[in-house]
Design a protein around this motif. Structure first.
Motif, mmCIF file in Angstrom:
data_model
loop_
_atom_site.group_PDB
_atom_site.id
_atom_site.type_symbol
_atom_site.label_atom_id
_atom_site.label_comp_id
_atom_site.label_asym_id
_atom_site.label_seq_id
_atom_site.Cartn_x
_atom_site.Cartn_y
_atom_site.Cartn_z
ATOM 1 N N ARG A 1 -22.116 -16.131 4.383
ATOM 2 C CA ARG A 1 -22.209 -16.987 3.196
ATOM 3 C C ARG A 1 -21.263 -18.180 3.240
ATOM 4 N NH1 ARG A 1 -21.753 -13.648 -2.146
ATOM 5 N NH2 ARG A 1 -22.575 -15.618 -2.953
ATOM 6 N N THR B 1 -22.083 -22.319 2.246
ATOM 7 C CA THR B 1 -23.300 -22.289 1.418
ATOM 8 C C THR B 1 -22.974 -22.649 -0.034
ATOM 9 O OG1 THR B 1 -23.053 -19.919 0.906
ATOM 10 C CG2 THR B 1 -24.324 -20.503 2.885
ATOM 11 N N SER C 1 -20.787 -21.251 -1.822
ATOM 12 C CA SER C 1 -20.510 -20.011 -2.538
ATOM 13 C C SER C 1 -19.099 -20.048 -3.112
ATOM 14 C CB SER C 1 -20.649 -18.818 -1.584
ATOM 15 O OG SER C 1 -20.037 -17.656 -2.108
ATOM 16 N N ASP D 1 -22.517 -9.356 -1.856
ATOM 17 C CA ASP D 1 -22.824 -10.001 -0.584
ATOM 18 C C ASP D 1 -24.151 -9.519 0.000
ATOM 19 O OD1 ASP D 1 -20.637 -11.720 -0.409
ATOM 20 O OD2 ASP D 1 -19.330 -10.137 0.354
#
Length: 392
Positions: A10, A13, A15, A33
């Motif tokens: 991740r 991204t 995040s 996740d």
């Protein structure tokens, strides 16, 4: 069978959880996740392929999906008119604080509890009134004598309930919820019940919706619900409030619309409908996986870090780690472990109550990451204890 062991990279991204240094392992914010249920991905992919991203309405399918889910999973019969779309549970809580209380009022919270509640209260000129939970033998319970004292204060107009409780993972019983309702009714206090973690109970355990505990509870409450935590779709910004009381409902509907948080984005409705009509099998597999992750943590602590224990957790994917035998206040320990070992946990102090003795760990991740996190935790605690010895 879903592959929860699959590691999803991740990083890069956008995040929030993974906006960390390259060597860090984030196990803090309540964000899983795992990829969401394949059925949800399929529905959202088809919506994206359609290619027209205009304004959306809230259709009958949205109401039906929620009503059927709560009836089947939680034995709570919600009427369509009780439901109102909103973009998030926190935004709904903030809206309720602004619309139902006045500046200077007290809002009761049972600490330790989700720290963003304090922002919703204090950012709008209200006062956090702590009803501290009692902690014995690794489990929380309510202090009803103190609760009544806080509710009886003339300036107390609202209570925010966390059901099930975050961060401790406590599922409140029907009797406890009914007693809250009776006390709040006695002192004319409105209850906002945050039930966003309600579907993430341990296998074999069930939560009781506050509004279903009694007619009194239903009549004085606003319940905030969403599939966001359950199915890892918080980024869709899709939630709902359940309000049986017509007067409270009218106040909230006006507030949500005035604050411009009552209209769905193009994916919000489809994601909810897919989750509640097609995601049940995936969810039950997820609950088993998370339960096993919790068992792994408890076993590791018992064998490798006996000076640390976890609170008994019957809901959520969060582990509330008791560190009082290591240090009196865990803020320094959290900072040390993150700096020296790259493990990013939530500092319990921000949850108030007795949270200064705790750290919160999110175990909604592949087992390989759980083991990695535990290895870093042990190394960090060992290094910290040596560090403290040198300071003496």
């Amino acid at each position: 069978m879903s592959d929860f062991d699959k590691v999803i990279d991740r990083r890069n991204t956008y995040s929030l959880k993974w906006e960390v240094a390259e060597n860090e392992l984030p196990m803090w914010v309540a964000d899983m996740d795992f990829q969401t249920a394949p059925e949800i991905i399929e529905v959202l992919t088809e919506r994206a392929k359609f290619g027209v991203f205009g304004y959306s309405i809230v259709p009958d399918e949205w109401y039906s999906a929620i009503i059927n889910w709560w009836s089947k999973r939680h034995n709570f019969n919600i009427k369509k008119e009780w439901l109102q779309f909103c973009t998030g549970t926190v935004t709904a809580i903030t809206c309720a604080v602004k619309r139902i209380t006045n500046i200077g009022d007290n809002v009761v919270v049972q600490t330790p509890v989700y720290n963003i509640f304090f922002n919703s209260i204090e950012n709008h000129g209200r006062h956090v009134f702590e009803n501290k939970l009692k902690y014995n033998n690794g489990e929380y319970s309510m202090d009803f004598n103190d609760l009544e004292e806080k509710l009886s204060n003339p300036l107390t107009t609202m209570m925010i309930l966390c059901n099930p409780q975050n961060p401790g993972g406590k599922i409140w019983s029907k009797e406890e919820l009914k007693k809250i309702g009776e006390l709040c009714n006695k002192y004319n206090v409105t209850v906002i019940s945050d039930e966003v973690h309600c579907d993430l109970t341990e296998p074999g355990y069930e939560y009781v919706p506050f509004a279903s505990a009694s007619e009194i509870c239903g009549n004085l409450s606003i319940t905030c619900i969403s599939p966001s935590k359950t199915f890892n779709i918080a980024g869709l910004h899709s939630a709902a409030v359940v309000i049986p009381n017509l007067k409270l409902r009218n106040i909230m509907v006006r507030g949500l619309n005035s604050d411009e948080i009552a209209e769905p984005n193009i994916f919000a409705v489809d994601g909810v409908v897919a989750a509640y009509t097609k995601g049940e099998k995936w969810l039950d597999e997820l609950r088993l996986y998370i339960s096993e992750n919790k068992r792994i943590v408890n076993e590791f602590l018992k064998n490798e870090l006996p000076e640390m224990t976890a609170a008994k957790s019957d809901a959520t994917y969060l582990m509330w780690l008791d560190c009082h035998k290591i240090i009196g206040n865990t803020s320094e320990l959290c900072r040390f472990i993150r700096k020296e070992n790259g493990l990013y946990l939530s500092n319990g102090l921000s949850y108030k109550g007795n949270g200064d003795n705790f750290m919160r760990m999110n175990v909604a991740c592949p087992k390989s990451k759980v083991f990695e996190g535990l290895s870093r935790l042990k190394a960090g605690v060992t290094a910290y204890e040596k560090y403290i010895e040198k300071q003496c």
